[in-house]
Write a protein that holds these residues in place. Structure first.
Motif, mmCIF file in Angstrom:
data_model
loop_
_atom_site.group_PDB
_atom_site.id
_atom_site.type_symbol
_atom_site.label_atom_id
_atom_site.label_comp_id
_atom_site.label_asym_id
_atom_site.label_seq_id
_atom_site.Cartn_x
_atom_site.Cartn_y
_atom_site.Cartn_z
ATOM 1 N N GLY A 59 -10.223 -27.347 -7.839
ATOM 2 C CA GLY A 59 -9.744 -26.436 -8.873
ATOM 3 C C GLY A 59 -10.872 -25.648 -9.509
ATOM 4 O O GLY A 59 -10.752 -24.444 -9.757
ATOM 5 N N ARG A 60 -11.978 -26.333 -9.775
ATOM 6 C CA ARG A 60 -13.151 -25.646 -10.332
ATOM 7 C C ARG A 60 -13.661 -24.582 -9.355
ATOM 8 O O ARG A 60 -13.975 -23.455 -9.742
ATOM 9 C CB ARG A 60 -14.277 -26.635 -10.614
ATOM 10 N N GLN A 61 -13.738 -24.953 -8.082
ATOM 11 C CA GLN A 61 -14.226 -24.019 -7.070
ATOM 12 C C GLN A 61 -13.276 -22.839 -6.911
ATOM 13 O O GLN A 61 -13.707 -21.689 -6.829
ATOM 14 C CB GLN A 61 -14.416 -24.733 -5.733
ATOM 15 N N PHE A 62 -11.964 -23.124 -6.878
ATOM 16 C CA PHE A 62 -10.977 -22.052 -6.758
ATOM 17 C C PHE A 62 -11.093 -21.087 -7.931
ATOM 18 O O PHE A 62 -11.114 -19.864 -7.746
ATOM 19 C CB PHE A 62 -9.562 -22.625 -6.677
ATOM 20 N N PHE A 63 -11.186 -21.625 -9.147
ATOM 21 C CA PHE A 63 -11.285 -20.760 -10.321
ATOM 22 C C PHE A 63 -12.572 -19.936 -10.263
ATOM 23 O O PHE A 63 -12.559 -18.721 -10.484
ATOM 24 C CB PHE A 63 -11.208 -21.566 -11.618
ATOM 25 N N HIS A 64 -13.668 -20.579 -9.944
ATOM 26 C CA HIS A 64 -14.954 -19.876 -9.840
ATOM 27 C C HIS A 64 -14.887 -18.750 -8.805
ATOM 28 O O HIS A 64 -15.297 -17.618 -9.072
ATOM 29 C CB HIS A 64 -16.060 -20.873 -9.484
ATOM 30 N N ASP A 65 -14.362 -19.070 -7.641
ATOM 31 C CA ASP A 65 -14.283 -18.075 -6.564
ATOM 32 C C ASP A 65 -13.298 -16.953 -6.881
ATOM 33 O O ASP A 65 -13.465 -15.826 -6.406
ATOM 34 C CB ASP A 65 -13.874 -18.739 -5.249
ATOM 35 N N SER A 66 -12.261 -17.245 -7.665
ATOM 36 C CA SER A 66 -11.204 -16.278 -7.964
ATOM 37 C C SER A 66 -11.505 -15.400 -9.168
ATOM 38 O O SER A 66 -10.865 -14.358 -9.346
ATOM 39 C CB SER A 66 -9.884 -17.013 -8.217
ATOM 40 N N THR A 67 -12.446 -15.789 -9.993
ATOM 41 C CA THR A 67 -12.716 -15.051 -11.225
ATOM 42 C C THR A 67 -13.041 -13.578 -10.985
ATOM 43 O O THR A 67 -12.471 -12.715 -11.672
ATOM 44 C CB THR A 67 -13.818 -15.750 -12.041
ATOM 45 N N PRO A 68 -13.896 -13.220 -10.038
ATOM 46 C CA PRO A 68 -14.148 -11.786 -9.829
ATOM 47 C C PRO A 68 -12.879 -11.012 -9.465
ATOM 48 O O PRO A 68 -12.663 -9.897 -9.948
ATOM 49 C CB PRO A 68 -15.158 -11.758 -8.676
ATOM 50 N N LYS A 69 -12.028 -11.596 -8.646
ATOM 51 C CA LYS A 69 -10.786 -10.921 -8.270
ATOM 52 C C LYS A 69 -9.856 -10.801 -9.470
ATOM 53 O O LYS A 69 -9.212 -9.768 -9.667
ATOM 54 C CB LYS A 69 -10.106 -11.679 -7.118
#
Length: 139
Positions: free
Chosen positions: A101-111
């Motif tokens: 979840g942390r990784q998904f949120f981190h990776d998705s933040t720019p989008k």
């Protein structure tokens, strides 16, 4: 007696807000597959504030109890959050991001930031600031 012709749907704030929300949700769905805007809001709050009770999480994301439970259940199913009983009150459920979840949120933040920009694209910078200020005053 009220003149029913005085009510024009296109002039009602609720209708216009719903249309704007639908536009944003459409942009979000195209740009960030796998989660809804509501699920992403829960991930964002958990990222900002850390583990918290499901009840507090609902209040922090403006969701009622039944809605936040459904959102959390789906995020648990997808492996993005975990739940555990509160050590002080076993009836209370604590929600936290998983590593995924942390990784998904981190990776998705720019989008997600780009999606917000796309939603506001028809407005000038000054109009964006004014819109946000006015909507914030309504909440």
């Amino acid at each position: 007696m009220v003149d029913s012709t005085a009510y024009v749907l296109d002039d009602q704030i609720g209708f216009v807000l719903r249309k704007a929300t639908q536009r944003h949700i459409g942009i979000f769905a195209e740009g960030l597959a796998g989660v809804t805007t509501t699920q992403f809001a829960v991930l964002a709050r958990l990222s900002e504030r850390g583990p918290q009770s499901q009840n507090m999480l609902g209040r922090a994301t403006a969701l009622d109890g039944a809605t936040v439970k459904g959102v959390v259940d789906r995020l648990v199913r997808d492996g993005l959050v975990t739940t555990m009983p509160d050590q002080e009150d076993r009836r209370r459920l604590i929600v936290d991001l998983t590593l995924a979840g942390r990784q998904f949120f981190h990776d998705s933040t720019p989008k997600a930031l780009d999606i917000s920009a796309q939603t506001l694209a028809p407005l000038s910078l000054a109009e964006r600031d004014l819109l946000f200020e006015l909507l914030t005053r309504l909440t």
